[in-house]
Design an enzyme around this catalytic site. Sequence first.
Site, PDB file in Angstrom:
ATOM      1  N   GLU A 296      64.884  70.150 -42.765  1.00 41.48           N
ATOM      2  CA  GLU A 296      64.406  69.336 -41.645  1.00 41.48           C
ATOM      3  C   GLU A 296      63.030  69.813 -41.177  1.00 41.48           C
ATOM      4  O   GLU A 296      62.101  69.018 -40.994  1.00 41.48           O
ATOM      5  CB  GLU A 296      65.415  69.449 -40.494  1.00 41.48           C
ATOM      6  CG  GLU A 296      65.094  68.602 -39.294  1.00 41.48           C
ATOM      7  CD  GLU A 296      65.212  67.120 -39.609  1.00 41.48           C
ATOM      8  OE1 GLU A 296      66.310  66.670 -39.916  1.00 41.48           O
ATOM      9  OE2 GLU A 296      64.178  66.420 -39.561  1.00 41.48           O
ATOM     10  N   ASP A 300      59.551  67.672 -41.503  1.00 42.32           N
ATOM     11  CA  ASP A 300      58.849  67.242 -40.292  1.00 42.32           C
ATOM     12  C   ASP A 300      57.399  67.718 -40.282  1.00 42.32           C
ATOM     13  O   ASP A 300      56.486  66.955 -39.973  1.00 42.32           O
ATOM     14  CB  ASP A 300      59.580  67.753 -39.040  1.00 42.32           C
ATOM     15  CG  ASP A 300      60.960  67.123 -38.867  1.00 42.32           C
ATOM     16  OD1 ASP A 300      61.346  66.287 -39.706  1.00 42.32           O
ATOM     17  OD2 ASP A 300      61.656  67.491 -37.901  1.00 42.32           O
ATOM     18  N   SER A 507      65.022  61.039 -40.048  1.00 38.53           N
ATOM     19  CA  SER A 507      64.230  62.251 -39.887  1.00 38.53           C
ATOM     20  C   SER A 507      62.906  62.145 -40.621  1.00 38.53           C
ATOM     21  O   SER A 507      61.959  62.850 -40.291  1.00 38.53           O
ATOM     22  CB  SER A 507      64.968  63.448 -40.473  1.00 38.53           C
ATOM     23  OG  SER A 507      65.915  63.920 -39.583  1.00 38.53           O
ATOM     24  N   ASP A 549      56.304  43.460 -38.939  1.00 34.56           N
ATOM     25  CA  ASP A 549      57.669  43.041 -38.612  1.00 34.56           C
ATOM     26  C   ASP A 549      58.546  43.157 -39.863  1.00 34.56           C
ATOM     27  O   ASP A 549      58.157  42.714 -40.944  1.00 34.56           O
ATOM     28  CB  ASP A 549      57.624  41.584 -38.121  1.00 34.56           C
ATOM     29  CG  ASP A 549      58.903  41.168 -37.422  1.00 34.56           C
ATOM     30  OD1 ASP A 549      59.808  42.028 -37.258  1.00 34.56           O
ATOM     31  OD2 ASP A 549      59.002  39.985 -37.039  1.00 34.56           O
ATOM     32  N   ILE A 550      59.705  43.790 -39.716  1.00 34.65           N
ATOM     33  CA  ILE A 550      60.641  43.925 -40.842  1.00 34.65           C
ATOM     34  C   ILE A 550      61.727  42.867 -40.629  1.00 34.65           C
ATOM     35  O   ILE A 550      62.350  42.831 -39.565  1.00 34.65           O
ATOM     36  CB  ILE A 550      61.261  45.342 -40.881  1.00 34.65           C
ATOM     37  CG1 ILE A 550      60.172  46.425 -40.842  1.00 34.65           C
ATOM     38  CG2 ILE A 550      62.169  45.500 -42.102  1.00 34.65           C
ATOM     39  CD1 ILE A 550      59.162  46.383 -41.971  1.00 34.65           C
ATOM     40  N   GLY A 568      60.674  39.384 -35.201  1.00 37.80           N
ATOM     41  CA  GLY A 568      60.628  39.934 -33.845  1.00 37.80           C
ATOM     42  C   GLY A 568      61.421  41.225 -33.770  1.00 37.80           C
ATOM     43  O   GLY A 568      61.861  41.771 -34.791  1.00 37.80           O
ATOM     44  N   ASP A 570      64.371  43.837 -33.478  1.00 36.09           N
ATOM     45  CA  ASP A 570      65.789  43.865 -33.839  1.00 36.09           C
ATOM     46  C   ASP A 570      66.296  45.296 -33.751  1.00 36.09           C
ATOM     47  O   ASP A 570      65.511  46.247 -33.824  1.00 36.09           O
ATOM     48  CB  ASP A 570      66.000  43.294 -35.252  1.00 36.09           C
ATOM     49  CG  ASP A 570      65.175  44.030 -36.290  1.00 36.09           C
ATOM     50  OD1 ASP A 570      65.519  45.187 -36.599  1.00 36.09           O
ATOM     51  OD2 ASP A 570      64.170  43.467 -36.779  1.00 36.09           O
TER      52      ASP A 570
END
Length: 588
Positions: A296, A300, A507, A549-550, A568, A570
Amino acid sequence: MLWLSALLLVAQLSAAKPLNSKRWTDLSVKHAWVEIPRGWEYHSAPPADHLLDMRIGLKQDKIDQLISSLYEVSDPAHEKYGKHLSKEEVDALVAPHPDSVDAVESWLEHHGINPADAHFRSTAGEWVTIRVSVAQAEQMLNTKYGVYYHPASGSQVVRTMGYSLPTELHSHVDVISPTTYFGTMHSMRATSFVLPQTATGDEDSFAAEISPLAVPASCGTTITPACLRALYNTTNYVPKATATNKLGITGYLEEFANDADLQTFFKQFRTDAVGETFTHVQVNGGLNTQSDPGVEANLDIQYSLGIAAPTTATFWSTGGSPPFKADTFTTTNTNEPYLDWLNFVLNQTTVTQTISTSYGDDEQTVPLDYATSVCNMFAQLGARGTTLLFSSGDEGVGGGNCEANDGTNKVEFQPAFPASCPFVTAVGGTRSVNPEVAINFSGGGFSRYFAQPSYQTASVQPFLTALGTKFTGLFNASGRAYPDVAAQATGFQVVIGGRVSSVAGTSCSAPTVAGVIALLNDFLISQGKAPLGFINPLIYSTAKTGFNDIVSGSNPACGQAGFTAAAGWDPVTGLGTPDFLRLQALIG
Ligand SMILES: *[C@@H]1O[C@H](CO)[C@@H](O)[C@H](O)[C@H]1NC(C)=O
Ligand SMILES: *[C@@H]1O[C@H](CO)[C@@H](O)[C@H](O)[C@H]1NC(C)=O
Ligand SMILES: *[C@@H]1O[C@H](CO)[C@@H](O)[C@H](O)[C@H]1NC(C)=O
Ligand SMILES: *[C@@H]1O[C@H](CO)[C@@H](O)[C@H](O)[C@H]1NC(C)=O
């Protein structure tokens, strides 16, 4: 400061005590669980003389004003936009009322504790930590502590199933910890996982074959910084404000970010950044074990800097170790990671403008009083000009068996905290390119603790209207909706112990968005402007078109099909993935 009056008060109050004999003996329940939080088992009674660091969160007198100020400085339509508050201004709003200080002090005095002996107090005085034995805490809170065991992680903590406070104190105290929040640095979920190695991927050639502005098809399965920089249009931006602009990564779970791995990563995937480093800051006994690189932590730091290098970066390692061991009588560790880290950063006079965190819990496992206190502390950071990114979680609409822990065992969608706090920016996940689609584990939904903030209502309402009655009863449509934004979440090439592994999880998404935001902050700061700070009011209004937008994919869980990404906002990918160039034009 207010606490310095303690000694004087003691004299006055001991005189008053006989007249108010019921004052401290009339207790009522502050918070209690119906059942032991899932995943934990009662182990044994702790030794009566085991010491606890009891944190008392005093009611913050002007917290409503702090939140109004946060919204003013974060709303691009407000005249105070970008006029972030100083530490002193925030402290003045979160300081407790003198009546709250008096009440808590005389309660402590009643129990033979001299408030002047507090082990820790925040500069505004709203957090006071006293060191008490289990026996004394049990008497003060009318409860029994237990040693609870978490078989999955092997950790043990001293917690209680419920606690009470004198009725008079309920209006003066927000939360007491450690009590009913069981989540600890050992059980908080890090939202990443290592994928099985697939193709032999010759990573050396990836960096070379990607021309700066094109997004090659290989990025559909294997993500490198070059992919993300091309996809989110940061490739050609050269940071200029590196002396003032800062990026921060929080680390818990004894996850350490490795210096040598970062250089290996740069050599392989971002050659122009070789030699760029970051600062390790250890909080509350956090360690920095370079021989033990964490997935992690490395993910990061490598991906936030993979995008934002040479931005100045900090990795906070927040400790609390060693964890409680039933046979060790001496430890005073109470594993309250958020509180320790927050108290540390809130005491700094300058803020880190962009901070990414990839840890979380199921909201229902975090007591409401504790979650509210922590969420309000995030509001303090936002008011001072920090953008806080949190991964939205890797369990779609809910983790585990999705059963409610209120005794009903009802199956419901389970939101994640801190993503559900309205004062942070929650980041969901995508996969693939041309087009990007929602990844099916992307955490998303609606809080049961926090009401829907007005900044998102206009964007969320069309989604709810289109959803109609589907999933009615499984989620709270008037809750804070998340995630806010999204980014790639699988196939990330991360160097861990000198070797490249492929990592997935939201992550991956949070540090990616943090890298993009850090560059936007660099752009603003280099022009003499204020950093973005709390970005939600901005991105749900004037900067909405700065996101891709996905519109396909879903996040199934809890035996349900989950929400579906659509045009839009979601609850799978939020407003979408960031386009640095468009955002730069919108905020410039
Ligand atoms: C806050 O920071 C100041 C200055 O660095 C330090 O003297 C003080 O001890 C800190 N206070 C807390 C509560 O950490
Ligand atoms: C999510 O997608 C992965 C890979 O495409 C698939 O193996 C897995 O079954 C999917 N999970 C759910 C809950 O549909
Ligand atoms: C739904 O959310 C609102 C706002 O946070 C809250 O007041 C209400 O109690 C919640 N309802 C349920 C059934 O959880
Ligand atoms: C950003 O990159 C995407 C994909 O490479 C491209 O379609 C888009 O036009 C770019 N945006 C701008 C403002 O150039």
